[in-house]
Design an enzyme around this catalytic site. Structure first.
Site, PDB file in Angstrom:
ATOM      1  CE  LYS A   1      37.396  42.026  42.385  1.00 10.77           C
ATOM      2  NZ  LYS A   1      38.514  41.146  42.091  1.00 10.77           N
TER       3      LYS A   1
ATOM      4  CE  LYS B   1      38.704  40.191  49.546  1.00 11.97           C
ATOM      5  NZ  LYS B   1      39.922  39.524  49.170  1.00 11.97           N
TER       6      LYS B   1
ATOM      7  CE  LYS C   1      45.816  37.939  44.628  1.00 11.83           C
ATOM      8  NZ  LYS C   1      44.786  38.242  43.616  1.00 11.83           N
TER       9      LYS C   1
END
Ligand code: ATP
Ligand code: LTN
Length: 357
Positions: free
Chosen positions: A120, A220, A223
């Site tokens: 991130k 993966k 959301k």
């Protein structure tokens, strides 16, 4: 006399999801579905971890709505507020307080090694995890612009868990490393100051712990993915679900078989198996000799049949705001009471002066 309430004698389970993006099938199959099953045997606490969500810049009005929407989706998925405690993390100030204490027992090296932080922070500038209005450090990489909360993220997660003497943490595979830190911190504190925290165990499902993206099955399902075609949101209408599954990337073979070298199909088979509650082999057998397109359309109908009742309950819950507010107020009160017990003990052991009553 013992202060322990009957419900607290069951072992404690705690988990949380950050209110970023739209809850997706990955969150449901990897985490939420398990939470529902655990409610009978454990004293469960399920949180909307809003303080974690602000490690990425959020639009305030949307974050506010999303917190309530996530709590309603937990209930719609089957979390029963009468049996489990549902709370919003920021309503329980002890989480931020214990984070500070635990950060004094965490090394910068441990946090810098976290895969999620590395990923991130590398993308900080493009994903809004950079600090606004702060000029880039000359010679520093993109990760130098990542906000410090992104670095501290796993310590806050450890505080969430350790405040309640949690024994089990039901999460997907991606959270293993964070949980390992929570265990290390519990052991470290216990060792230095005396037995205080339960050392939590990860509860990771054997199948469905890592649902992959529909368009790029090497990554993966997430959301807050920019591309909505990568994931199925729990609130997606039936037509969107059919379209996304029809377009899901597979391969140029024809025979339906489970093979890691065919990650797109393997992912769809896993989704089918978990949604239907059957082993993957049985699904493969049932579709032997049939076409990909038959399989995909059945998978879409199966997902719709699971999600439609959830969506219906969600709509009803969102129409009764006062009920939802009450559930969250009760949850926060219960969490504050229990968290304070642990925090007071921690402060005392550290040598902080207790306030006079
Ligand atoms: P974001 O993309 O916003 O960082 P996310 O989709 O990865 O979020 P989290 O809030 O990080 O979701 O995770 C919530 C829970 O769902 C965690 O227990 C996590 O392990 C689980 N989870 C997330 N994605 C998947 C997935 N693709 N497969 C299985 N479980 C998942
Ligand atoms: N980091 C977790 C969310 C999370 C969590 C927790 C999970 C925050 N606090 C406590 C379990 C227990 C994630 O899934 N991204």
């Amino acid at each position: 006399m013992s202060q322990v309430q009957p419900a607290e004698r069951k072992p404690v389970i705690l988990s949380g999801i950050q209110p970023s993006g739209e809850l997706c099938l990955g969150n449901y199959l990897g985490a939420l579905r398990r939470w529902v099953e655990l409610q009978d045997d454990y004293d469960c606490i399920f949180m909307v971890v809003d303080l974690h969500a602000i490690t990425v810049r959020q639009v305030p009005a949307e974050l506010r709505k999303r917190c309530l929407s996530f709590a309603a989706q937990y209930i719609a998925c089957g979390i029963d507020p009468k049996r489990s405690t549902i709370a919003i993390q920021s309503h329980v100030p002890q989480h931020a307080e214990l984070t500070w204490v635990l950060s004094s027992l965490t090394s910068m090296g441990e946090l810098g090694r976290m895969t999620q932080f590395k990923e991130k922070s590398r993308k900080a500038v493009s994903t809004d995890a950079a600090v606004p209005d702060v000029p880039a450090v000359e010679g520093g990489g993109a990760s130098q612009q990542a906000n410090a909360a992104l670095f501290m993220y796993p310590v806050l997660m450890a505080a969430d868990i350790l405040l309640y003497q949690t024994v089990g943490v039901p999460v997907g595979d991606d959270q293993k490393q964070h949980l390992e830190l929570a265990r290390d911190l519990a052991q470290r504190f216990n060792h230095h100051y005396s037995e205080t925290f339960v050392v939590p165990e990860p509860f990771i499902p054997q199948v469905g712990a890592r649902i992959m993206s529909l368009q790029d099955p090497t990554k993966k399902m997430s959301k807050s993915d920019d591309n909505a075609n990568n994931s199925i949101a729990l609130l997606d209408p039936p037509d969107a679900i059919r379209r996304k599954i029809r377009r899901a990337v597979t391969d140029s073979e024809t025979e339906i078989a489970y093979h890691p070298a065919r990650p797109g199909l393997a992912n769809l088979l896993t989704m089918y198996a978990v949604l239907e509650g059957k082993p993957v082999e049985q699904v493969v057998q049932a579709y032997s000799g049939r076409s990909y397109s038959d399989f995909k359309s059945d998978l879409a109908e199966l997902a719709i049949s699971v999600l439609e009742p959830i969506q219906q309950r969600y709509r009803e819950l969102m129409q009764d705001r006062s009920h939802l507010d009450q559930v969250l107020a009760d949850g926060a009160r219960e969490c504050r009471r229990r968290a304070q017990r642990t925090l007071s003990k921690v402060y005392r052991k550290l040598g902080l002066v207790e306030p006079a009553r």
